[in-house]
Motif scaffolding. Sequence first.
Motif, mmCIF file in Angstrom:
data_model
loop_
_atom_site.group_PDB
_atom_site.id
_atom_site.type_symbol
_atom_site.label_atom_id
_atom_site.label_comp_id
_atom_site.label_asym_id
_atom_site.label_seq_id
_atom_site.Cartn_x
_atom_site.Cartn_y
_atom_site.Cartn_z
ATOM 1 N N VAL A 181 0.720 -1.312 -0.071
ATOM 2 C CA VAL A 181 -0.015 -0.101 -0.002
ATOM 3 C C VAL A 181 1.012 1.269 0.060
ATOM 4 O O VAL A 181 1.846 1.360 0.805
ATOM 5 N N ALA A 208 -3.207 5.224 -1.657
ATOM 6 C CA ALA A 208 -3.968 5.078 -0.783
ATOM 7 C C ALA A 208 -4.408 6.462 -0.147
ATOM 8 O O ALA A 208 -5.561 6.688 0.114
ATOM 9 N N MET A 251 -4.431 2.252 10.263
ATOM 10 C CA MET A 251 -4.419 1.165 9.042
ATOM 11 C C MET A 251 -3.830 -0.097 9.724
ATOM 12 O O MET A 251 -4.257 -1.148 9.035
ATOM 13 N N ASN A 265 -5.872 -1.977 12.169
ATOM 14 C CA ASN A 265 -6.895 -2.527 11.462
ATOM 15 C C ASN A 265 -6.525 -3.627 10.327
ATOM 16 O O ASN A 265 -7.258 -4.164 9.710
ATOM 17 N N GLN A 266 -5.333 -3.776 10.560
ATOM 18 C CA GLN A 266 -4.394 -4.934 9.488
ATOM 19 C C GLN A 266 -4.881 -4.575 8.423
ATOM 20 O O GLN A 266 -4.907 -5.619 7.266
ATOM 21 N N VAL A 267 -4.860 -3.065 7.661
ATOM 22 C CA VAL A 267 -4.861 -3.020 6.400
ATOM 23 C C VAL A 267 -3.577 -3.445 5.688
ATOM 24 O O VAL A 267 -3.201 -3.724 4.719
#
Length: 300
Positions: free
Chosen positions: A126, A146, A171, A174-176
């Motif tokens: 990302v 992103a 992020m 939240n384990q993005v």
Amino acid sequence: MASLNEIKTRIASTKKTSQITSAMQMVSAAKLTKSEGYSARFQIYASKVREVLTHLTANELAELANSDSPNSDINYHSMLQSRPVKKTGYIVITSDGGLVGGYNSSILKQTMSMLESDHDASDEYVLLAIGGTGADFFKTRDMKVAYELRNLSDNPSFDEVRKIVSMTTSMYENQVFDELYVCYNHHVNSLSSQYRVEKMLPISDLDPTEAKEYQEEYIFEPSKEAILDQLLPQYAESLIYGAIIDAKTAEHAAGMTAMKTATDNAKNIIGDLTISYNRARQAAITQEITEIVGGASALE
């Protein structure tokens, strides 16, 4: 060969350019001095937060370092624990404009090389961009960004970068993505910078052996875990913010160096043009004298 008037015009225009680049060099030098002072003051804060965190997490860090299977009785914070890496996050810091020499090209070239060597597909990472140059670079190559942040001030406050910094830590939680790296140019001195890729999350730079022992222990209110829930994200955010300040300092140094080089080149061009002008003028004078002598001889 150019005429005298053409050479004279080029000399005048180059002198104006030299005056502009010289002024820009002085502006960048002033920004650099201010940014270096700002960075030094921030390091005092960052080192103190690190000291407190190291003391609070010493037992957990020692347990994580010495055991392949962490003790289930210890409440490890998610920002301290490594987890299987499914996706990696990268914050790439560049400038918003040009006139900074090879500052941006160095960062982008080495970042692209790293992405190509470490990942097989674009869905493995990302990208987050700080600076318009980097954001535009990735977009023109159809690489998804992103989040992007543009038009930072010369000495950005934390409020300016709060959104991207806090969003990045969220992020991760939240384990993005499962790891976070910051890619930027580290300021070495006014003449040089060094490309860096620093791991920010999970937090791995705390050393339990550095923990200080105090005669009186901290009194936790409401609890140690609740304090760490606030302090660990703040520390991660301070690491990212510190990298942004460092990158900005390197940017000012690159701008000062680029403008000094431009000024020196302009002076060299003026010198060469002045020599050409004097030669052309001398040739014109010689031609006039020859014509006068020739005309006088014809009248005799």
